[in-house]
Design an enzyme around this catalytic site. Structure first.
Site, PDB file in Angstrom:
ATOM      1  N   TYR A  82       1.845  46.827  17.258  1.00  0.00           N
ATOM      2  CA  TYR A  82       1.859  46.271  18.605  1.00  0.00           C
ATOM      3  C   TYR A  82       2.768  47.027  19.575  1.00  0.00           C
ATOM      4  O   TYR A  82       2.487  47.069  20.774  1.00  0.00           O
ATOM      5  CB  TYR A  82       2.325  44.817  18.565  1.00  0.00           C
ATOM      6  CG  TYR A  82       1.453  43.889  17.753  1.00  0.00           C
ATOM      7  CD1 TYR A  82       0.505  43.078  18.364  1.00  0.00           C
ATOM      8  CD2 TYR A  82       1.576  43.809  16.363  1.00  0.00           C
ATOM      9  CE1 TYR A  82      -0.294  42.209  17.626  1.00  0.00           C
ATOM     10  CE2 TYR A  82       0.784  42.952  15.609  1.00  0.00           C
ATOM     11  CZ  TYR A  82      -0.149  42.154  16.238  1.00  0.00           C
ATOM     12  OH  TYR A  82      -0.934  41.303  15.507  1.00  0.00           O
ATOM     13  N   GLU A 151      -3.905  39.405  24.131  1.00  0.00           N
ATOM     14  CA  GLU A 151      -3.797  38.029  24.619  1.00  0.00           C
ATOM     15  C   GLU A 151      -3.245  37.963  26.041  1.00  0.00           C
ATOM     16  O   GLU A 151      -2.338  37.193  26.343  1.00  0.00           O
ATOM     17  CB  GLU A 151      -2.940  37.189  23.662  1.00  0.00           C
ATOM     18  CG  GLU A 151      -3.514  37.101  22.265  1.00  0.00           C
ATOM     19  CD  GLU A 151      -2.823  36.069  21.380  1.00  0.00           C
ATOM     20  OE1 GLU A 151      -1.805  35.490  21.820  1.00  0.00           O
ATOM     21  OE2 GLU A 151      -3.302  35.828  20.263  1.00  0.00           O
ATOM     22  N   ARG A 197     -13.449  32.169  25.798  1.00  0.00           N
ATOM     23  CA  ARG A 197     -13.895  33.201  24.876  1.00  0.00           C
ATOM     24  C   ARG A 197     -15.298  33.750  25.158  1.00  0.00           C
ATOM     25  O   ARG A 197     -15.456  34.974  25.285  1.00  0.00           O
ATOM     26  CB  ARG A 197     -13.802  32.730  23.428  1.00  0.00           C
ATOM     27  CG  ARG A 197     -14.096  33.820  22.428  1.00  0.00           C
ATOM     28  CD  ARG A 197     -14.448  33.305  21.047  1.00  0.00           C
ATOM     29  NE  ARG A 197     -13.749  32.131  20.639  1.00  0.00           N
ATOM     30  CZ  ARG A 197     -14.307  30.922  20.573  1.00  0.00           C
ATOM     31  NH1 ARG A 197     -15.581  30.765  20.892  1.00  0.00           N
ATOM     32  NH2 ARG A 197     -13.622  29.879  20.174  1.00  0.00           N
ATOM     33  N   GLU A 253      -6.529  39.529  14.491  1.00  0.00           N
ATOM     34  CA  GLU A 253      -5.557  38.722  13.753  1.00  0.00           C
ATOM     35  C   GLU A 253      -6.325  37.578  13.106  1.00  0.00           C
ATOM     36  O   GLU A 253      -7.169  36.955  13.745  1.00  0.00           O
ATOM     37  CB  GLU A 253      -4.477  38.111  14.660  1.00  0.00           C
ATOM     38  CG  GLU A 253      -3.440  39.065  15.197  1.00  0.00           C
ATOM     39  CD  GLU A 253      -2.407  38.360  16.075  1.00  0.00           C
ATOM     40  OE1 GLU A 253      -2.359  37.099  16.070  1.00  0.00           O
ATOM     41  OE2 GLU A 253      -1.648  39.053  16.774  1.00  0.00           O
TER      42      GLU A 253
END
Length: 455
Positions: A82, A151, A197, A253
């Protein structure tokens, strides 16, 4: 007769060429809705989220090699990192991962440079920071993809940030192509927000202009918990929403831990008949055991941060040493992946179908819901989001410039406002410059050619 100088130069030249090609592994590309190796075999991700060190886990070669032994035992072929320091030396770790057949998906942003849902913008300083990471990792053949965000959209009313994700995608892809880098896929890792989504997933892939859509989309999803099924977990719904998707999609994830121990039964669904033709695999969260209790390995028991003196202890957890499996989770994942080896489709056969692949339909803007007009132009480099007088979404220029395709800003600019990732632990080395590698390769080839002529 060869001079002593010529004889001594030959091994040096050969050694230089060998060093320049150590990372030579088959590259990964995105074709249609799938990933492929160079030889045309489909690539399925069996990955691990590997942050380990908060600022950059890819600078400690010895630790990478210790961890690779355990990762290989699991059957891992990818890691996700990340946060990295683009000025550090990553060659040791990247070469070690390449030798083990493990590919990297790396985030271009950090906590300081990420696109913010509350006040989205796409600034020159963000662009410069993103391109620096791309500059560093494009030189490694086992860099499989980069993320422009993780995110960014986190609430049901956050859709106004989506165009900024696409603006970053457009400009990073343009920069990649302008620099002549290989076509490293550029993607996004989304939060699993049910109200957003389907629309976000489609919006980021629906443009008929390939330069203004993602190369891949991924989802951080923890819907499958404990003893569950394809239907009751919600995975059937995820599959239905992605069945006709035109770019690769995978789980960036997964691995819910609300029911212990984790059995990772969802892996059988992801790699099974219902989903394997649509989804390209998954990343398990995460490698190291921390407070959130998601770890697959541990480097020792937790330590009181107030009394910890070991520099390898951060936030109460040791982040260096011998990786010890967290049981039975480690063995449960190992057992799942050992039985899941899809072959997929050969690229030569798949190419016959790519002509029929069309972008998904763009989601329409709706009152009180998805508030993005898909026909509106994307923000240009230097724009930020402002709310209209009656709540309509508009953008306003906060810096000069249009898009990265025409901007004079490059990775070599020394903007005083640039925010880079936090410094690595003391002792990290400066990275090598990709253009230098090309120059060295050319010189070495010329040198060997000269030796051959002399002989």
């Amino acid at each position: 007769m060869l001079s002593s100088f010529t004889l001594s130069a030959v091994p040096l030249l050969l050694a230089g060429l060998q060093a320049a090609t150590v990372n030579a592994v088959p590259t990964i590309s995105a074709v249609g809705s799938k990933f492929f190796y160079e030889n045309g075999t489909q690539y399925f991700i069996k990955g691990i989220a590997y942050q380990l060190k908060p600022h950059d886990p890819l600078i400690d070669t010895a630790q990478c090699k210790r961890d690779i032994v355990r990762m290989s035992e699991l059957g891992t072929n990818a890691i996700r990192v990340y946060h990295v320091d683009p000025s550090a030396d990553h060659k040791g770790c990247m070469d070690a991962f390449a030798a083990a057949g493990i590919y990297l998906f790396v985030d271009l942003d950090t906590f300081d440079t990420q696109i913010n849902q509350d006040a989205p913008q796409w600034s020159h300083s963000q662009y410069d920071a993103f391109t620096k990471v791309l500059d560093e990792f494009q030189q490694y053949d086992n860099t499989a993809g980069v993320f422009v965000g993780n995110e960014v959209l986190t609430t049901s009313n956050g859709s106004h940030a989506a165009p900024y994700v696409l603006a970053a995608t457009r400009d990073i892809k343009a920069y990649r192509d302008k620099k002549g880098y290989r076509q490293i896929p550029v993607g996004y890792s989304a939060a699993d927000i049910a109200e957003l989504r389907p629309m976000l997933q489609n919006y980021l892939a629906c443009s008929h202009n390939a330069s203004e859509r993602l190369d891949f989309f991924s989802l951080n999803a923890y819907e499958w918990c404990g003893q569950n099924t394809y239907q009751s977990s919600g995975y059937s719904g995820l599959q239905a929403a992605a069945a006709d998707y035109n770019i690769p999609i995978f789980f960036s994830e997964t691995g819910c831990n609300t029911a212990k121990p984790r059995t990772f039964d969802d892996q059988a669904a992801i790699f099974g008949a219902n989903m394997v033709d649509t989804w390209s695999g998954s990343m398990i969260y995460e490698w190291i055991e921390e407070t959130n209790d998601y770890g697959l390995i541990s480097y020792g028991p937790s330590v009181d941060p107030a009394t910890a003196t070991d520099p390898n202890v951060e936030d109460g957890y040791t982040r260096q040493g011998t990786p010890t499996p967290v049981m039975p989770d480690f063995d449960n994942l190992k057992a799942q992946w050992a039985t899941l080896n899809p072959t997929g489709v050969a690229l030569s056969d798949y190419k016959k179908r790519t002509g029929s692949i069309t972008p998904v339909a763009c989601p329409s803007s709706t009152s009180g819901g998805w508030a993005v007009d898909p026909s509106a132009p994307l923000p240009s480099l230097g724009q930020s989001f402002k709310k209209g007088a009656e709540g309509s979404a508009i953008t306003s220029a906060t810096q000069s410039g249009t898009s990265a395709g025409t901007s004079t800003s490059t990775n070599t600019s020394a903007s005083s406002s640039q925010t880079s990732s936090a410094a690595s632990p003391a002792g990290h080395h400066a990275s090598s410059v990709p253009s230098h590698l090309l120059t060295v390769s050319v010189l070495l080839s010329a040198g060997i050619g000269a030796v051959a002529l002399w002989l």
